[in-house]
Design an enzyme around this catalytic site. Structure first.
Site, PDB file in Angstrom:
ATOM      1  N   GLY A  62      55.154  57.134 -18.807  1.00 34.64           N
ATOM      2  CA  GLY A  62      54.462  56.241 -19.723  1.00 34.64           C
ATOM      3  C   GLY A  62      53.397  56.920 -20.547  1.00 34.64           C
ATOM      4  O   GLY A  62      53.175  56.554 -21.697  1.00 34.64           O
ATOM      5  N   MET A 112      53.882  47.729 -24.386  1.00 37.00           N
ATOM      6  CA  MET A 112      54.451  48.709 -25.311  1.00 37.00           C
ATOM      7  C   MET A 112      55.908  48.401 -25.654  1.00 37.00           C
ATOM      8  O   MET A 112      56.317  48.464 -26.806  1.00 37.00           O
ATOM      9  CB  MET A 112      54.344  50.112 -24.722  1.00 37.00           C
ATOM     10  CG  MET A 112      52.913  50.554 -24.422  1.00 37.00           C
ATOM     11  SD  MET A 112      51.870  50.654 -25.883  1.00 37.00           S
ATOM     12  CE  MET A 112      52.474  52.162 -26.616  1.00 37.00           C
ATOM     13  N   GLY A 113      56.703  48.091 -24.620  1.00 39.82           N
ATOM     14  CA  GLY A 113      58.099  47.746 -24.878  1.00 39.82           C
ATOM     15  C   GLY A 113      59.008  48.945 -25.078  1.00 39.82           C
ATOM     16  O   GLY A 113      59.900  48.931 -25.940  1.00 39.82           O
ATOM     17  N   ASN A 138      62.321  59.574 -16.846  1.00 39.39           N
ATOM     18  CA  ASN A 138      62.404  58.142 -16.580  1.00 39.39           C
ATOM     19  C   ASN A 138      63.252  57.483 -17.667  1.00 39.39           C
ATOM     20  O   ASN A 138      62.971  57.637 -18.851  1.00 39.39           O
ATOM     21  CB  ASN A 138      60.979  57.574 -16.560  1.00 39.39           C
ATOM     22  CG  ASN A 138      60.905  56.129 -16.145  1.00 39.39           C
ATOM     23  OD1 ASN A 138      61.540  55.277 -16.746  1.00 39.39           O
ATOM     24  ND2 ASN A 138      60.086  55.847 -15.143  1.00 39.39           N
ATOM     25  N   SER A 174      59.832  47.382 -15.746  1.00 39.15           N
ATOM     26  CA  SER A 174      58.864  47.112 -16.807  1.00 39.15           C
ATOM     27  C   SER A 174      58.865  45.622 -17.121  1.00 39.15           C
ATOM     28  O   SER A 174      59.929  45.020 -17.285  1.00 39.15           O
ATOM     29  CB  SER A 174      59.207  47.894 -18.072  1.00 39.15           C
ATOM     30  OG  SER A 174      58.417  47.441 -19.165  1.00 39.15           O
ATOM     31  N   ASN A 245      55.435  49.707 -10.563  1.00 37.92           N
ATOM     32  CA  ASN A 245      55.137  49.554 -11.980  1.00 37.92           C
ATOM     33  C   ASN A 245      53.907  48.643 -12.138  1.00 37.92           C
ATOM     34  O   ASN A 245      53.212  48.352 -11.169  1.00 37.92           O
ATOM     35  CB  ASN A 245      56.359  48.968 -12.702  1.00 37.92           C
ATOM     36  CG  ASN A 245      56.516  49.483 -14.116  1.00 37.92           C
ATOM     37  OD1 ASN A 245      55.559  49.517 -14.879  1.00 37.92           O
ATOM     38  ND2 ASN A 245      57.733  49.879 -14.480  1.00 37.92           N
ATOM     39  N   GLY A 267      45.986  49.997 -13.264  1.00 41.72           N
ATOM     40  CA  GLY A 267      44.632  50.393 -12.913  1.00 41.72           C
ATOM     41  C   GLY A 267      44.165  49.771 -11.612  1.00 41.72           C
ATOM     42  O   GLY A 267      44.965  49.276 -10.808  1.00 41.72           O
TER      43      GLY A 267
END
EC number: 1.3.5.2
Length: 341
Positions: A62, A112-113, A138, A174, A245, A267
């Site tokens: 990511g 973000m997608g 990934n 995701s 994720n 986070g």
């Protein structure tokens, strides 16, 4: 020094800051400067998935979706680097703004997608890199590929990256690609895993090497669902599970600016949820499949907690953004200080 750099970067929009940071890390890597600036972490070798890692702390997917700064991240001291998520075809991702900082909670929300330049571009960057260490790639599906045909996209990517990856991560978790998380359950998961395992066998013969497959899962599952996923991964012969994720939960960010933005939360607020998933997986897997833990590591002790919970490796993302390269060494040191089993 990173504290000052962060103050300057955080004055920019999150995505501009991200892109600039990537450019700087990439440039530092090309010039060989990053290793001079950052004190190298201790050697804490570990063997996982048949691969030998110099230390158990890696970069999560990511941060470098297109492989733009592989050498730069490696020079910061990561024991392994995972790039992506990459899709068969380039795609722009979701409209901006799509990244939001929540510094009070040491958190980030992103939607973000799977914005990326496509698998062919990523491979051009991999081939241009000098890095000889452990590289994970990934893979995901394009936004406009129907979920019922998602396996086609994963196989396209697997075919292309296989020869260039130390291991391949299959992202089915995701929250920013509609329907993607449905692939974590039931027949959809079983069919995907069977197709991936068969293609892995074919590619191993073709390339003369076996590249491990890891599945990245979401934190938003019940214990029962997590156990079923673990059983499916073992039954299908997968090589590792990455937990986890981002989360759709907003526990820990209620009332904060941007706390109600759509997207996945990463986070500090996801730490306990992710570590709980690791514990459930570890209890069910009983050593049959290694766990790579990611989610909420903002101090070295958090990395050690993930290992103590049953993980073999850990990865950094949001914590790296908030704390900088020093977190790598702190995490390695904390893991090294754990009592030996």
């Amino acid at each position: 020094m990173y504290t000052l750099a962060r103050q300057l970067l955080f004055k920019l929009s999150p995505e501009t800051s991200h892109d600039l940071s990537l450019d700087l890390i990439g440039a530092g890597g090309r010039l060989g400067l990053n290793g001079l600036v950052c004190k190298a972490p201790a050697k804490v070798p570990v063997s996982v998935m048949g691969l030998d890692f110099p230390n158990p702390v890696g970069l999560a997917a990511g941060l470098d979706k297109n492989g733009a700064a592989i050498d730069g991240f490696a020079q910061l001291g990561f024991g392994f680097v995972e790039i992506g998520t990459v899709t068969p075809r380039p795609q722009p991702g979701n409209p901006k703004p799509r990244i939001f900082r929540l510094p009070e909670a040491e958190a980030i929300i992103n939607r973000m997608g799977f914005n990326n330049l496509g698998v062919d571009h990523l491979l051009s960057r991999v081939q241009a890199a000098k890095y000889q260490g452990i590289l994970g790639i990934n893979i995901g599906k394009n936004f406009d590929t129907p979920v019922e045909r998602a396996v086609d996209d994963y196989l396209i990517c697997l075919d292309k990256v296989y020869a260039h990856a130390s291991y391949v991560t299959v992202n089915v978790s995701s929250p920013n690609t509609p329907g993607l998380r449905s692939l974590q359950f039931g027949d959809s998961l079983k069919q995907l895993l069977e197709a991936l395992r068969q293609r892995q066998e074919d590619l191993a013969v073709r390339h003369g090497k076996r590249v491990p497959l890891a599945i990245k899962i979401a934190p938003d599952m019940s214990d029962e669902e997590t156990v079923l996923v673990a059983q499916a991964l073992v039954d299908s012969g997968m090589d590792a599970v990455i937990a986890t994720n981002t989360t759709l939960s907003r526990v820990g960010v209620e009332g904060l600016a941007h706390g109600d933005e759509a997207g996945g939360l990463s986070g500090a607020p996801v730490r306990d949820k992710s570590t709980h998933i690791v514990k459930v997986l570890a209890a069910e897997l009983a050593g049959r499949l290694p766990i790579i833990a990611v989610g909420g590591i903002t101090e070295g002790k958090h990395a050690a907690e993930k290992i103590a919970a049953g993980a073999s490796l850990v990865q950094l993302y949001s914590g790296f953004i908030y704390k900088g390269p020093a977190l790598i060494r702190q995490s390695v040191d904390a893991i090294a200080a754990l009592p030996k089993a």
